[in-house]
Design a protein around this motif. Sequence first.
Motif, mmCIF file in Angstrom:
data_model
loop_
_atom_site.group_PDB
_atom_site.id
_atom_site.type_symbol
_atom_site.label_atom_id
_atom_site.label_comp_id
_atom_site.label_asym_id
_atom_site.label_seq_id
_atom_site.Cartn_x
_atom_site.Cartn_y
_atom_site.Cartn_z
ATOM 1 N N LEU A 160 0.431 1.734 6.110
ATOM 2 C CA LEU A 160 -0.185 2.787 5.274
ATOM 3 C C LEU A 160 -1.660 2.466 5.058
ATOM 4 C CD1 LEU A 160 2.585 3.302 2.527
ATOM 5 C CD2 LEU A 160 2.332 4.452 4.738
ATOM 6 N N ARG A 175 2.604 -1.292 3.294
ATOM 7 C CA ARG A 175 1.138 -1.204 3.307
ATOM 8 C C ARG A 175 0.516 -1.576 4.658
ATOM 9 N NH1 ARG A 175 2.770 -4.893 -0.206
ATOM 10 N NH2 ARG A 175 2.440 -7.107 0.168
ATOM 11 N N GLN A 206 -6.996 4.880 -0.250
ATOM 12 C CA GLN A 206 -5.969 5.321 0.701
ATOM 13 C C GLN A 206 -5.393 6.676 0.279
ATOM 14 O OE1 GLN A 206 -6.634 2.199 -0.049
ATOM 15 N NE2 GLN A 206 -5.604 0.710 1.253
ATOM 16 N N ARG A 209 -0.747 9.578 10.271
ATOM 17 C CA ARG A 209 0.504 9.589 9.518
ATOM 18 C C ARG A 209 0.878 10.978 8.993
ATOM 19 N NH1 ARG A 209 -0.269 7.100 4.895
ATOM 20 N NH2 ARG A 209 -2.364 6.239 5.107
ATOM 21 N N ASN A 221 7.450 5.172 3.112
ATOM 22 C CA ASN A 221 6.844 4.724 4.363
ATOM 23 C C ASN A 221 5.942 5.786 4.987
ATOM 24 O OD1 ASN A 221 8.976 6.399 5.011
ATOM 25 N ND2 ASN A 221 9.587 5.249 6.826
ATOM 26 N N ASP A 222 5.805 6.926 4.311
ATOM 27 C CA ASP A 222 4.908 7.989 4.784
ATOM 28 C C ASP A 222 3.486 7.816 4.248
ATOM 29 O OD1 ASP A 222 6.795 9.465 6.254
ATOM 30 O OD2 ASP A 222 7.449 10.556 4.473
ATOM 31 N N ALA A 223 3.392 7.473 2.958
ATOM 32 C CA ALA A 223 2.084 7.517 2.300
ATOM 33 C C ALA A 223 2.113 6.804 0.951
ATOM 34 C CB ALA A 223 1.663 8.977 2.085
ATOM 35 N N TYR A 224 0.946 6.396 0.504
ATOM 36 C CA TYR A 224 0.825 5.863 -0.856
ATOM 37 C C TYR A 224 1.227 6.923 -1.871
ATOM 38 C CZ TYR A 224 -1.338 1.308 -0.035
ATOM 39 O OH TYR A 224 -1.553 0.001 0.312
ATOM 40 N N ALA A 253 -4.582 7.494 8.019
ATOM 41 C CA ALA A 253 -3.986 8.564 7.205
ATOM 42 C C ALA A 253 -3.795 9.837 8.022
ATOM 43 C CB ALA A 253 -4.863 8.846 5.984
ATOM 44 N N GLU A 304 -5.390 10.364 2.179
ATOM 45 C CA GLU A 304 -4.133 11.076 2.420
ATOM 46 C C GLU A 304 -4.186 12.512 1.914
ATOM 47 O OE1 GLU A 304 -1.306 7.052 2.138
ATOM 48 O OE2 GLU A 304 -1.314 8.521 0.509
#
Length: 519
Positions: free
Chosen positions: A438, A435, A59, A446, A405-408, A443, A63
């Motif tokens: 996400l 998750r 993930q 997002r 909450n945007d990205a890993y 990706a 991203e």
Amino acid sequence: MKRIKNKYDLVVVGGGHAGIEASLIAQKMGINVVLVSMDTKSVGRMSCNPAIGGLAKGQMVKELDVLGGHMAMFADMCTLQSKTLNLSKGRSVWSPRSQIDKIKYEKTVQKHIKRVGLPVLKGEAVSITEKGGKIKSVVLSSGEEIFCVSAILTCGTFLNGLIHIGEKKIKAGRMGEENSIGITESLQSLGFLSGRLKTGTPPRIKRSSVDWSSGEPGFGDKKPKPLSYHTKKFIPKDEPCFAFRTNKKTHDLILKNINKSPMYSGDIDSSGPRYCPSIEDKVYKFSHNPSHILQLEPEWTNSEQIYVNGFSTSLPEDIQLKCLKSVKGLENVEFLRPGYAIEYDFFFPSQLKNTLETKKIEGLFFAGQINGTSGYEEASSQGLMAGINASLKIKKEKELRLKRNDAYIGVLIDDLVIKDTNEPYRMFTSRAEYRLTLRSDNADLRLTKKGIDIGLVSKDRSIIFNEKSSNLQKIYSKMDKLTITPSKISKFGVNIAKDGISRSAIQILGQNSVNMSKI
């Protein structure tokens, strides 16, 4: 002290995955940047496992690709096997992973760096200087001083690195490469708090010494998907990995000699990666397991060198060999290189802002294992964010901060700077409370808009993204208007409450066993 003629906006120290992403994204953003490496021939080297991606890591690779990073693109060009992990579970934990040709990857990175004209300087950074709380320069062991507006330190395991193989100790950054002395002491003198961590790597064995008929082959996906959104044609090789299993004899040998392992003899006090334990830890702490899986993975196309995934160890070399020879199919195994543990310095990441800039010195950024993380993907993600934010700072523009909450990547940085770490940090899907949203397959939805706003996304990618977003919105609107009654939907094998209430296609899609083809 000698002075290098050119002053750079940004100096990136270290040619590993973090340093590569940091320097390339800075150059892409129009920054006058130089990459400093102790060995320019090792830039882009995959020093441990021959894979990119995996649980939660896949993930992050997707991203960083959306935000202008290069790891996914390089990986797609060097893939030996492509596989999505966790397909038996929900989409939120589906994770792409690519087995990589390590030699081709290293060459691909260096070729790209040469093609785009990124300046690479051979040298060992030994200290930094500051003035008025701002970074002033990076000093090399040669006495040369590079003046800069910002600097990013991505020193990997090289800071006072010490390799352990049983009682044998070697001062090195990784096997066959010198460690780095000076940066730790320089930063400590400026008030930074450091610690020691440990990581390890398994033995490399000869392909021709293995009885492959005793192993269970594992292949990639029948319809593999690339890691990068930029990859148009993806037809990777599908070289198998083979699973072998340890047994009681293996475990007895390890337990009999466990006091010879530096982790158990007291030679190593620093913490190792809890979620990627050594074979000693597996056998000692999980004694109820009768065996453990060893995945034998090729390190490059037709390589004679095989990576023994699952057998990370710092036992003496002769004991390592005896243990492996107790495994069915490995009775005649030969070493190309033994496994080893390595201790190195890191700096507690709570000393950073969530832009990865240090709180003590303006313009100084840390990325990668210097922050206590473990893994190529974690390092690359930090390098990218440090490179972006250093560049935005130089340009006097608003920094990029990714939330949980945007990205890993946002989870990674948030965990590091707020929670700190006293062990090598590794990303997992369980760390991300968001998750479900996400996912590896969204990706681009997002993060592309964030990349466009900063100028990280090409015009072609922007057009593709806008078309995709528009089409998805049209489909969503249509599904919201289309309705069906419980009696009609039952004819398609979908059971819902017989309440006479019509439901939209979006509501029906939320039912178990309903997918888009049924809609």
